[in-house]
Design an enzyme around this catalytic site. Structure first.
Site, PDB file in Angstrom:
ATOM      1  N   TYR A 196      13.176  -6.511  -1.212  1.00 43.80           N
ATOM      2  CA  TYR A 196      12.502  -5.921  -0.057  1.00 43.80           C
ATOM      3  C   TYR A 196      13.366  -6.066   1.201  1.00 43.80           C
ATOM      4  CZ  TYR A 196       8.530  -6.206  -3.300  1.00 43.80           C
ATOM      5  OH  TYR A 196       7.708  -6.098  -4.399  1.00 43.80           O
ATOM      6  N   ASN A 203      -9.116  -7.205   4.218  1.00 41.17           N
ATOM      7  CA  ASN A 203      -8.651  -7.629   2.887  1.00 41.17           C
ATOM      8  C   ASN A 203      -9.144  -9.047   2.566  1.00 41.17           C
ATOM      9  OD1 ASN A 203      -7.441  -5.168   2.888  1.00 41.17           O
ATOM     10  ND2 ASN A 203      -5.342  -5.916   3.114  1.00 41.17           N
ATOM     11  N   ILE A 255      -2.613  -8.111  -4.505  1.00 38.24           N
ATOM     12  CA  ILE A 255      -1.712  -8.479  -3.397  1.00 38.24           C
ATOM     13  C   ILE A 255      -1.493  -7.293  -2.443  1.00 38.24           C
ATOM     14  CG2 ILE A 255      -0.527 -10.458  -4.410  1.00 38.24           C
ATOM     15  CD1 ILE A 255       1.684  -8.465  -5.369  1.00 38.24           C
ATOM     16  N   LYS A 258      -0.630  -5.228   0.814  1.00 42.67           N
ATOM     17  CA  LYS A 258       0.235  -5.473   1.973  1.00 42.67           C
ATOM     18  C   LYS A 258      -0.459  -4.879   3.200  1.00 42.67           C
ATOM     19  CE  LYS A 258       3.281  -3.336   4.898  1.00 42.67           C
ATOM     20  NZ  LYS A 258       3.014  -2.033   5.563  1.00 42.67           N
ATOM     21  N   LEU A 288      -4.137  -0.921  -3.400  1.00 39.66           N
ATOM     22  CA  LEU A 288      -4.774   0.120  -2.571  1.00 39.66           C
ATOM     23  C   LEU A 288      -4.206   1.492  -2.897  1.00 39.66           C
ATOM     24  CD1 LEU A 288      -4.877  -1.896   0.766  1.00 39.66           C
ATOM     25  CD2 LEU A 288      -6.707  -1.524  -0.899  1.00 39.66           C
TER      26      LEU A 288
HETATM   27  P1  NDP Z   1      -0.738  -1.393  -1.076  1.00 40.48           P
HETATM   28  O1  NDP Z   1      -1.558  -0.755  -2.145  1.00 40.48           O
HETATM   29  O2  NDP Z   1      -0.961  -2.839  -0.813  1.00 40.48           O
HETATM   30  O3  NDP Z   1      -0.921  -0.571   0.253  1.00 40.48           O
HETATM   31  C1  NDP Z   1      -0.315  -0.927   1.474  1.00 40.48           C
HETATM   32  C2  NDP Z   1      -0.752   0.070   2.514  1.00 40.48           C
HETATM   33  O4  NDP Z   1      -2.179   0.022   2.669  1.00 40.48           O
HETATM   34  C3  NDP Z   1      -0.176  -0.165   3.888  1.00 40.48           C
HETATM   35  O5  NDP Z   1       0.091   1.101   4.433  1.00 40.48           O
HETATM   36  C4  NDP Z   1      -1.310  -0.846   4.667  1.00 40.48           C
HETATM   37  O6  NDP Z   1      -1.278  -0.521   6.049  1.00 40.48           O
HETATM   38  C5  NDP Z   1      -2.507  -0.215   4.029  1.00 40.48           C
HETATM   39  N1  NDP Z   1      -3.681  -1.117   4.044  1.00 40.48           N
HETATM   40  C6  NDP Z   1      -3.673  -2.460   3.825  1.00 40.48           C
HETATM   41  N2  NDP Z   1      -4.920  -2.962   3.913  1.00 40.48           N
HETATM   42  C7  NDP Z   1      -5.733  -1.916   4.213  1.00 40.48           C
HETATM   43  C8  NDP Z   1      -7.109  -1.800   4.442  1.00 40.48           C
HETATM   44  N3  NDP Z   1      -7.933  -2.857   4.376  1.00 40.48           N
HETATM   45  N4  NDP Z   1      -7.624  -0.560   4.730  1.00 40.48           N
HETATM   46  C9  NDP Z   1      -6.811   0.522   4.774  1.00 40.48           C
HETATM   47  N5  NDP Z   1      -5.482   0.477   4.572  1.00 40.48           N
HETATM   48  C10 NDP Z   1      -4.948  -0.736   4.288  1.00 40.48           C
HETATM   49  O7  NDP Z   1       0.766  -1.069  -1.448  1.00 40.48           O
HETATM   50  P2  NDP Z   1       2.107  -1.841  -1.751  1.00 40.48           P
HETATM   51  O8  NDP Z   1       2.897  -0.855  -2.504  1.00 40.48           O
HETATM   52  O9  NDP Z   1       2.684  -2.484  -0.538  1.00 40.48           O
HETATM   53  O10 NDP Z   1       1.713  -3.014  -2.783  1.00 40.48           O
HETATM   54  C11 NDP Z   1       1.313  -4.296  -2.378  1.00 40.48           C
HETATM   55  C12 NDP Z   1       2.373  -5.343  -2.663  1.00 40.48           C
HETATM   56  O11 NDP Z   1       2.633  -5.421  -4.058  1.00 40.48           O
HETATM   57  C13 NDP Z   1       3.757  -5.043  -2.077  1.00 40.48           C
HETATM   58  O12 NDP Z   1       3.789  -5.215  -0.692  1.00 40.48           O
HETATM   59  C14 NDP Z   1       4.619  -5.956  -2.883  1.00 40.48           C
HETATM   60  O13 NDP Z   1       4.526  -7.283  -2.400  1.00 40.48           O
HETATM   61  C15 NDP Z   1       3.990  -5.826  -4.261  1.00 40.48           C
HETATM   62  N6  NDP Z   1       4.669  -4.798  -5.085  1.00 40.48           N
HETATM   63  C16 NDP Z   1       5.326  -5.215  -6.222  1.00 40.48           C
HETATM   64  C17 NDP Z   1       6.010  -4.307  -7.005  1.00 40.48           C
HETATM   65  C18 NDP Z   1       6.735  -4.765  -8.213  1.00 40.48           C
HETATM   66  O14 NDP Z   1       7.533  -3.995  -8.783  1.00 40.48           O
HETATM   67  N7  NDP Z   1       6.516  -5.986  -8.677  1.00 40.48           N
HETATM   68  C19 NDP Z   1       6.049  -2.856  -6.684  1.00 40.48           C
HETATM   69  C20 NDP Z   1       5.264  -2.518  -5.519  1.00 40.48           C
HETATM   70  C21 NDP Z   1       4.594  -3.464  -4.778  1.00 40.48           C
HETATM   71  P3  NDP Z   1      -0.702  -1.504   7.194  1.00 40.48           P
HETATM   72  O15 NDP Z   1       0.471  -2.238   6.613  1.00 40.48           O
HETATM   73  O16 NDP Z   1      -0.343  -0.564   8.298  1.00 40.48           O
HETATM   74  O17 NDP Z   1      -1.799  -2.441   7.607  1.00 40.48           O
END
Ligand code: NDP
Length: 298
Positions: free
Chosen positions: A60, A266, A254, A256, A201
């Site tokens: 990341y 969350n 998890i 973000k 999400l």
């Molecule tokens: P998510 O499904 O967690 O979505 C993140 C997005 O949702 C951001 O834009 C955030 O906005 C928004 N969001 C967060 N909380 C809310 C809420 N309560 N209401 C509305 N919108 C919300 O996506 P990710 O792809 O980031 O996945 C989560 C984590 O999983 C990653 O950050 C990483 O740590 C891990 N991951 C691992 C992978 C792997 O290969 N092992 C691959 C992908 C992810 P904002 O930030 O603006 O608040």
């Protein structure tokens, strides 16, 4: 209302640990997309609200996300259960040791609570396992696990000496991507191997953010007085049907989040429980898989 928790099993060197079932993701932090202070503040806010697990990776922002996490944890390392991941091409006998040491430096800590192989690559699993065991012996990691691993590779891991010390498998899982429910989750449940649900999400994989506007999800959210995102999180960490007598869970989501209202929402989802009727309506709108599907990977 008690918060939802998941217990990671004991391994050769670590005792079992119970964690809140919602943690914090960090993908895209440290990339300059949001002010760094906001990212640091978000992670601290999440810790204060009980989301103890922080998930990051050397990938990341090329280590930048780990630096953000390091800043957020300054003076409060003990509040977090810290997870990072090694690139598959850094997961060799010696390269994994060096990669972990670089991660520790960026994270400003002397140990990770959990170190994951980010996805399977060309380095044989037994070599990675050997490196993880060395890191554990050196006290640099407490536990190890894998990510984006399907049944075949888990079978291989399970057949290796020490492979059953694997603590979690982190995979994509959300209401719009339920493929793991057919074979992978039952396999893991039979062996007591918990799952970390990434992109809970639905920001990646199939369906993407249309889930937050789906009419079944929004209706259930309205009925419970919560947000669609909270419904998605409560669904992801719902108690397992395999254990009808108790509130047993084996899924840690998890999400973000950087915006303060997202972080708050969350953490609040840790106490949200969807009843059987709501779960049945979500099942009807988003059918569980009827056959094995390829692992959904971002
Ligand atoms: P998510 O499904 O967690 O979505 C993140 C997005 O949702 C951001 O834009 C955030 O906005 C928004 N969001 C967060 N909380 C809310 C809420 N309560 N209401 C509305 N919108 C919300 O996506 P990710 O792809 O980031 O996945 C989560 C984590 O999983 C990653 O950050 C990483 O740590 C891990 N991951 C691992 C992978 C792997 O290969 N092992 C691959 C992908 C992810 P904002 O930030 O603006 O608040």
């Amino acid at each position: 209302m008690p918060i939802a928790t998941v217990t990671l099993p004991a391994s050769a060197t670590a005792s079992a640990i119970t964690l809140p079932a919602i943690g914090q993701g960090t993908w895209h932090m440290g990339e300059g997309l949001a002010p760094r202070d906001d990212e640091v503040r978000a992670l601290r806010q999440g810790l204060d609200a009980g989301m103890k697990l922080i998930d990051t990776a050397e990938m990341y922002a090329d280590g930048g996300a780990e630096e953000v996490v390091g800043e957020a944890l300054a003076g409060r390392r003990g509040d977090a259960f810290l997870v990072s991941k090694v690139y598959p091409w850094n997961a060799g006998r010696d390269s994994a040791i060096a990669a972990c040491e670089r991660s520790l430096a960026r994270l400003r800590t002397d140990h990770l609570d959990l170190y994951l192989l980010h996805w399977p690559g060309s380095i044989p699993l037994d070599e990675t396992l050997e490196a993880f065991e060395r890191l554990r012996d050196q006290g640099k990691i407490r536990r190890f696990g894998v990510s984006n691993v399907d049944v075949d590779d888990l079978e291989t891991l399970w057949s290796l000496p020490g492979g059953r010390d694997c603590t979690v498998n982190q995979v994509l899982y959300h209401l719009g991507s339920r493929g793991i429910e057919h074979s992978l989750l039952p396999w893991q449940r039979e062996r007591g191997l918990p799952t970390m649900a990434y992109s809970p999400l639905a920001q990646g994989g199939r369906l993407r953010d249309s889930l937050l506007a789906d009419p079944t999800v929004t209706t259930i959210a309205d009925e419970h007085g919560v947000s669609p995102a909270q419904v998605l999180l409560a669904w992801a960490i719902r108690p397992t049907l395999a254990h009808p007598d108790g509130e047993q869970r084996d899924m840690i989501a998890i999400p973000k989040a950087i915006r303060p209202e997202h972080v708050r929402a969350n953490a609040e989802a840790l106490t949200l429980r969807l009843d059987d009727a709501a779960l049945a309506r979500l099942d009807a709108a988003f059918r569980p898989p009827s056959r094995k599907e390829p692992l959904d990977i971002i």
